[in-house]
Scaffold this motif. Structure first.
Motif, short mmCIF file in Angstrom:
data_model
loop_
_atom_site.label_atom_id
_atom_site.label_comp_id
_atom_site.label_asym_id
_atom_site.label_seq_id
_atom_site.Cartn_x
_atom_site.Cartn_y
_atom_site.Cartn_z
N SER A 180 -21.15 53.60 16.95
CA SER A 180 -22.01 53.79 18.12
C SER A 180 -22.51 52.44 18.62
O SER A 180 -22.60 51.47 17.86
N TYR A 181 -22.83 52.42 19.91
CA TYR A 181 -23.42 51.23 20.53
C TYR A 181 -24.56 51.68 21.43
O TYR A 181 -24.43 52.66 22.18
N GLY A 182 -25.69 50.96 21.34
CA GLY A 182 -26.85 51.34 22.13
C GLY A 182 -27.60 50.15 22.67
O GLY A 182 -27.20 48.99 22.49
N ASN A 183 -28.70 50.44 23.37
CA ASN A 183 -29.53 49.35 23.90
C ASN A 183 -30.11 48.53 22.75
O ASN A 183 -30.05 48.93 21.59
N PHE A 184 -30.69 47.40 23.07
CA PHE A 184 -31.08 46.38 22.09
C PHE A 184 -29.86 45.92 21.29
O PHE A 184 -29.99 45.47 20.14
N ASP A 185 -28.66 46.06 21.93
CA ASP A 185 -27.40 45.65 21.28
C ASP A 185 -27.24 46.27 19.90
O ASP A 185 -26.79 45.61 18.95
#
Length: 862
Positions: A180-185
């Motif tokens: 998974s990839y999300g905000n705040f890298d």
């Protein structure tokens, strides 16, 4: 008022339908149960049972629910269990506080055990911070509510988390991988591979996880410039298991795991401004107008706190450097089940765990350089549990007899350092106490901007002390838990546990270069320092954490003393339960449990000041509970209701005053409430889970009993810390097929909490002088004491959403998620800042919880 009313109203609305947040987990462990839908099998009673059949308040959560609510570690179990809460402060090993029904051990002290025990694959984890590694390849999480002790290997006074990982499959090859990839890298990778080594006999399962995320707090320097982000995460976990299952019935597994966590945890936001700032005294001693608080002064709090005076803007935090945490955690757990007859098994669970952490942080939470702390902690724990369990009398009697032993070794080497601005901050405090006279050259009380240097000739900057805390603790017990079906549907349960606890520990000083404190002591004893100023000079010049220990004057002055002490106690823990099954879907029960959590030794520098006893008493609880568990409307509705009343004696509390940690026992604390949980499945596509906990966890008005303690009496009549009166969860899941090979789901959940206190004390405890001024009447002095400002967290609502599409055979899936959709800013713990005022004028800060996070995930199974 409107917000509070809305939160309460929403909680009461949720209680009309309420829910148990679990989804079906079919298993062949219990064939009859597995033949029904809407069933989850748990081991909360140390045998596999349908959660609806056991006379115990337990929330059980499977892996799909954990994933769909973004539960990555134990602190996030709050998202699926309304009676469970958590908070985190500064120290990786010792400041994670878990609470069940509003009860937990509020502590920043490694000598305190948790009121909520954690068991991973049957092995006790001696501190919550040790169990903070990633949730991956988890079969089930069970939140047991109320005191435990006659079933689990370690007695706890508030509840327990029973976490079970997926065991190796000896028959089939398989596994999964998630990314998974999300905000705040944020990058998260998880996976597991299962390999049968000897078909149907021996299997290997290897699990791994990696997570990296940038910080969500912005660090501001002394000029208000952003120079870094912090509260980040960089961690990984590797777990390997060998599992075996023989034709003769002997089965078991050997588990090895290693985890490393590196982070800049944790930052705090100021929520109350010290009057030293508004009076201009910080600027007068050269620390700048706001004394190192450099975020914009907007006049409003990020926590929506009424009466907020200083302020922060969103998530901006003033520090002179970001904290550093590096923790290693590894362990070995062995589990062996050996059948000794067709109806009885002998089971052994043994574990060894080593946790070590290195931490360095800015403990004054400001951009000036006042007080810094370096911690080097190591905790080694060995546990062994042996139990015989089985059935007799044609299955009417289920019995369990066992023994348990644990050995814990703690070594904590703490280095405390005074920064360049400590002397000037002390000067501001002196000026505040004298109306500015100490800064007036024309006043006979003139000491200048740095009175400690003026009096002793030494600047406190650069003062350092390395203090060593050690503890050796052993616990052993024998226990039994037995259930007898008296007649059809009527079951009687009795459990007993005799526990023996012994601890030996203390504090010694390895190094100290403090030259100010001896000079202050000479000035006080020699008369160079006026008597009226002596307490303030001692408190600041001999600041407890950096004071040289065992000075000769410690016999008559409140100075730091080393100590070595012992604690021992024994207790009989017991439970009695009566359950009745009206019909197959409906069970009722009533129970009484006497629980216990061991006391111990306050492993803190100031614990032995003035010859004080560093030990604290064991905590005991008498808990009453009644409950109903039902399946209704052809199993379309699951409804569980539990009412409870828990009376604690010698409740353990630790509080930071701004200059020292105080440890004490409160004679009485009470938790009373009702929990209602339900899952509603109107058809094969929709699932609704709703739940609420309505709670009154408090110190009664007469909580001090005959104890004439100012600190304890100041607590009486207030709620327990972080114990919201109403917590509600409302969630939904919609899933359907798009074609023969494609399916999708959409899930959402709302968690609401009413107002709650976030610090130990609700008022500023009066001084002895205040009491003396009122003729020695402690209660009158307490009634006149001011409220602690900016302590209360307003009620809030958090929303999580997740949607996904994938193949019907689960070979692949793509998901999108958002947690804390509305970006609600909430706090965990509020505390006194180090030496930024006194009493009601002490500046206060709070640790903040996670902001809105969102991202996408790709998952595959093979």
């Amino acid at each position: 008022m409107t917000r509070k009313f809305a939160v309460y109203a929403a909680g009461l609305m949720a209680s009309s339908v309420l829910a148990q947040p679990v989804f079906a987990q079919d298993t062949d462990t219990d064939t009859e149960a597995a033949d029904r839908d809407n069933v989850i099998i748990v081991t909360a009673t140390r045998r596999a049972q349908d959660v609806q059949d056991i006379p115990l308040a337990v929330t059980a959560v499977g892996p799909e629910q954990l994933a769909r609510q973004g539960v990555d570690n134990i602190t996030e179990v709050t998202q699926v269990a309304p009676s469970f809460s958590s908070s985190t402060a500064q120290i990786a090993s010792g400041s994670v506080v878990l609470r069940v029904r509003g009860v937990g051990t509020t502590s920043n002290n490694i000598g305190f055990e948790s009121a909520v025990g954690i068991f991973i694959d049957g092995a006790y984890q001696s501190r919550p911070g040790i169990a903070l590694s990633e949730f991956v390849d988890i079969e089930r999480v069970e939140v047991l509510r109320g005191p435990q002790g006659t079933l689990f290997g370690r007695n706890t006074s508030a509840g327990a988390l029973n976490i079970t990982t997926v065991r190796p499959d000896v028959s089939e090859f398989g596994g999964f991988a998630n990314a998974s990839y999300g905000n705040f890298d944020e990058i998260s990778l998880q996976g597991a591979v299962n390999v049968p080594i000897v078909q149907d006999t021996l299997g290997l399962r290897v699990t791994g996880a990696y997570r990296q995320r940038d910080g969500f707090l912005t660090a501001l320097d002394a000029d208000g410039n952003a120079f870094d982000d912090f509260n980040d995460t960089d961690q990984y976990l590797v777990r390997g298991q060998l599992g075996w299952d023989t034709e003769g019935g002997v089965r078991g597994r050997l588990i090895f795991d290693f985890a490393n966590s590196q982070s800049s945890c944790c930052g705090a936001l100021e929520v109350f401004q010290t009057p030293l700032e508004s009076a201009g005294l910080l600027g007068a001693v050269g620390l700048g107008a706001r004394g190192g608080i450099t975020q914009p002064n907007t006049g409003t709090s990020p926590f929506d706190t009424p009466g907020f005076a200083a302020a922060t803007n969103d998530r901006l935090a003033s520090v002179n450097f970001v904290p550093v945490v590096d923790a290693d955690n590894w362990g070995v757990t062995g589990e062996l089940e050996f059948p000794i007859s067709d109806s009885a098994d002998l089971i052994f669970i043994g574990s060894y765990r080593d946790f070590s952490s290195n931490e360095f942080y800015d403990s004054d939470f400001s951009a000036i350089d006042v007080f810094n702390v370096a911690l080097d902690t190591d905790i080694e724990t060995f546990t062994a549990e042996l139990r015989l369990q089985g059935e007799a009398w044609g299955g009417r009697l289920n019995y369990l007899i066992g023994g348990y032993f644990s050995d814990e070794q703690i070594r904590a080497e703490n280095t405390f350092l005074l920064g360049e601005d400590f002397g000037e901050l002390a000067g501001a405090l002196f000026a505040g106490a004298t109306g500015g006279a100490t800064l007036d050259p024309t006043s006979p009380l003139f000491f200048g901007a740095n009175p400690l240097t003026a009096v002793t000739g030494f600047d406190p900057a650069g003062t350092a002390s390395t203090n060593l805390f050690t503890q050796s603790a052993q616990s052993w017990s024998i226990f039994t838990h037995n259930s007898l079906e008296i007649t059809d549907g009527l079951e009687f349960t009795v459990g007993l546990r005799w526990s023996d606890e012994s601890k030996s520990g203390g504090f010694e000083q390895l190094a100290n270069n403090n030259q100010v404190c001896p000079g202050v002591v000479d000035g006080v004893t020699g008369g160079a320092i006026p008597a009226a100023f002596a307490p303030t000079f001692i408190a600041l010049g001999c600041f407890g954490f950096t004071s040289p220990a065992d000075l000769p004057e410690a016999a008559v002055l409140p100075l730091v003393q080393t100590f070595q002490d012992e604690f021992s106690d024994e207790e009989l823990i017991y439970t009695v339960k009566l359950g009745y099954e009206f019909a197959a879907p409906i069970n009722v029960y009533a129970s009484f449990t006497h629980g216990y959590k061991a006391g111990g030794i306050n492993l803190d520098t100031t614990a032995g000041v003035a010859g004080a006893d560093p030990t604290f008493l064991s905590e005991e609880v008498d808990a009453f509970e009644i409950g109903l568990k039902a399946r209704l409307l052809d199993d379309a509705v699951t409804l569980n209701i539990a009412g409870f009343h828990e009376e604690f004696s010698n409740f353990q509390v630790l509080e930071f005053t701004g200059a020292a940690f105080q440890t004490f026992n409160v004679p009485e604390a009470i938790s009373t409430g009702i929990e209602i949980e339900s899952v509603i499945r109107p058809n094969e596509h929709w699932t609704f889970n709703l739940a609420t906990t309505i709670l009154d966890a408090r110190y009664p008005d007469d909580c001090a009993g005959d104890l004439q303690s100012i600190t304890v009496i100041s607590l009486c009549g207030n709620d327990l810390t972080n114990a919201a009166n109403v917590v509600g969860i409302a969630g939904f899941l919609y899933e359907n097929d798009l074609s023969d090979s494609l399916e999708f789901f959409f899930a959402g959940q709302v968690r609401l909490e009413s107002d709650q206190r976030t610090s130990t004390q609700a008022i500023v405890p009066p001084s002895q002088a205040d009491v003396d001024a009122l003729g020695g009447d402690i209660q009158a002095a307490v009634d006149a004491a001011p409220l602690i400002i900016a302590d209360e967290q307003d009620g809030n609502i958090q929303v999580n959403l997740r949607a996904g599409i994938g193949s019907t055979n689960e070979s692949w899936r793509i998901e999108a998620f958002v947690n804390n959709l509305t970006d609600v800013v909430t706090r965990g713990v509020t505390f006194n800042n180090v030496l930024r005022g006194t009493g009601a004028t002490n500046a206060r800060s709070a640790f903040t919880l996670a902001p809105r996070t969102y991202g996408v995930a790709v998952k595959t199974k093979f």
